[in-house]
Enzyme design. Structure first.
Site, short mmCIF file in Angstrom:
data_model
loop_
_atom_site.label_atom_id
_atom_site.label_comp_id
_atom_site.label_asym_id
_atom_site.label_seq_id
_atom_site.Cartn_x
_atom_site.Cartn_y
_atom_site.Cartn_z
N CYS A 120 0.81 -1.23 0.00
CA CYS A 120 0.00 0.00 0.00
C CYS A 120 0.84 1.28 0.00
O CYS A 120 0.32 2.36 -0.26
CB CYS A 120 -0.96 -0.01 1.18
SG CYS A 120 -2.07 -1.43 1.21
N HIS A 253 -3.05 7.16 2.17
CA HIS A 253 -3.50 5.87 1.63
C HIS A 253 -4.92 5.62 2.12
O HIS A 253 -5.22 5.77 3.31
CB HIS A 253 -2.56 4.76 2.11
CG HIS A 253 -3.10 3.39 1.89
ND1 HIS A 253 -3.62 2.98 0.69
CD2 HIS A 253 -3.22 2.33 2.75
CE1 HIS A 253 -4.03 1.72 0.80
NE2 HIS A 253 -3.80 1.32 2.03
N ASN A 283 -10.11 -0.14 -0.16
CA ASN A 283 -8.65 -0.10 -0.11
C ASN A 283 -8.12 -0.72 -1.40
O ASN A 283 -8.24 -1.92 -1.60
CB ASN A 283 -8.16 -0.88 1.12
CG ASN A 283 -6.65 -0.85 1.28
OD1 ASN A 283 -5.93 -0.52 0.35
ND2 ASN A 283 -6.18 -1.22 2.45
#
Length: 326
Positions: A120, A253, A283
């Site tokens: 990520c 993020h 996500n």
């Protein structure tokens, strides 16, 4: 004369298939797994996510986002001399997704192309890497892409993880410039936390050894993420001699709204100065930051001269931040 790198174009792509929490809950209920829109929203802020169709690959998504970024940049695609794809879900073990993107863009200029994996944090790592390539003087136009098909590595028997992730891609074109664009970057990792967010399997002898599905210790990730994101954000600000009060937009993020809000609070930033797409995208790992960046550029929130702080945290454990003057 000092050489810098600036973002001159952004682009993104989401697969057409949008799955709401209600739809996902109904699908899981057929397997005897209980969840709900309220349960998911309360814990993550996510209301929907996008899934790629089975015949669509990571490089397909990446190429579509790249085309849009190149168009926004207003340059000929043949001018691209570096392609960097941040991903944890490439099409193959090899060749790289970046080489496949090069092929799909029809580039025959033999430009450098490679993948980078920091989960990520991948896009921030990729941006920092391309920035250094350009500053070193060997490259002029770099295509940096974050692309993922995380739906391929989700265990849909685990409601704590399968509801969180989605697929997508975001891209930027970085160009050499006399004016500062990327003001600072800071990258870190701590391999002692490798086991709290991972896919603990590999291909051996034609079979998968271990598990091919994502595993996450949510509480451990949450605790570590809020702490390291605050520190790395302040490090990037200090390197550029910019105060947190000067940040126009924070793009963290897009993993969990509680982590994102916690980071903004620690920096003393009001929620309205944070770009939020986690509610609609879920996500998307390395794709989340460039997806959010492109959304805010295209809707006019991010304007020329704005200070934009990007920050990511992911498996490895990895984390990083980049401060931009747009």
């Amino acid at each position: 004369m000092t050489r810098y790198a600036r973002i001159i174009g952004t682009g993104s792509y989401l697969p057409p298939k949008r799955v709401t929490n209600h739809e996902l809950a109904a699908q899981l209920a057929e397997q005897g797994i209980e969840t709900s829109d309220e349960w998911i929203v309360t814990r993550s802020g996510i209301r929907a996510r996008h899934y790629a169709e089975p015949d669509v690959t990571c490089s397909d998504l990446a190429a579509k986002a790249a085309e849009r970024a190149i168009e926004a940049a207003g340059i000929d695609r043949a001018e691209i001399d570096l392609i960097l794809v941040a991903t944890s879900t490439p099409d193959f073990v090899f060749p790289s997704a970046a080489c496949l993107v090069q092929q799909k863009l029809g580039l025959s200029n033999h430009c450098a192309a490679f993948d980078l994996q920091a989960v990520c944090s991948g896009f921030v790592y990729g941006l920092a890497t391309a920035d250094k390539f350009i500053r070193a003087g060997g490259y002029r136009n770099a295509l940096v892409i974050g692309a993922e098909v995380f739906s391929r590595i989700l265990d849909f028997n685990d409601r704590t993880t399968c509801v969180l992730f989605g697929d997508g891609a975001g891209a930027v074109v970085l160009q050499a410039s006399d004016e500062p664009g990327i003001l600072s970057t800071a990258l870190h990792a701590d391999g002692s936390h490798a086991d709290i967010l991972c896919v603990p399997g590999n291909v051996a002898g034609g079979a998968i050894k271990g598990s091919a599905f994502l595993y996450m210790d949510g509480q451990a990730v949450f605790k570590l993420a809020v702490n390291v994101l605050d520190k790395v954000a302040r490090e990037a600000l200090a390197l550029a001699e910019v105060e947190s009060s000067q940040i126009d937009w924070l793009i963290p993020h897009q993993a969990n709204i509680r982590i994102m809000q916690g980071t903004a609070k620690k920096l003393g930033l009001p929620g309205e100065r944070m770009v939020v797409t986690v509610d609609e995208h879920g996500n998307t790992s390395a794709a989340s930051i460039p997806l959010a960046l492109d959304a805010a550029v295209r809707d006019g929130r991010i304007q020329k001269g704005h200070h934009v702080l990007l920050e990511g945290v992911g498996g490895g454990f990895t984390w990083g931040a980049a401060l931009l003057r747009f």
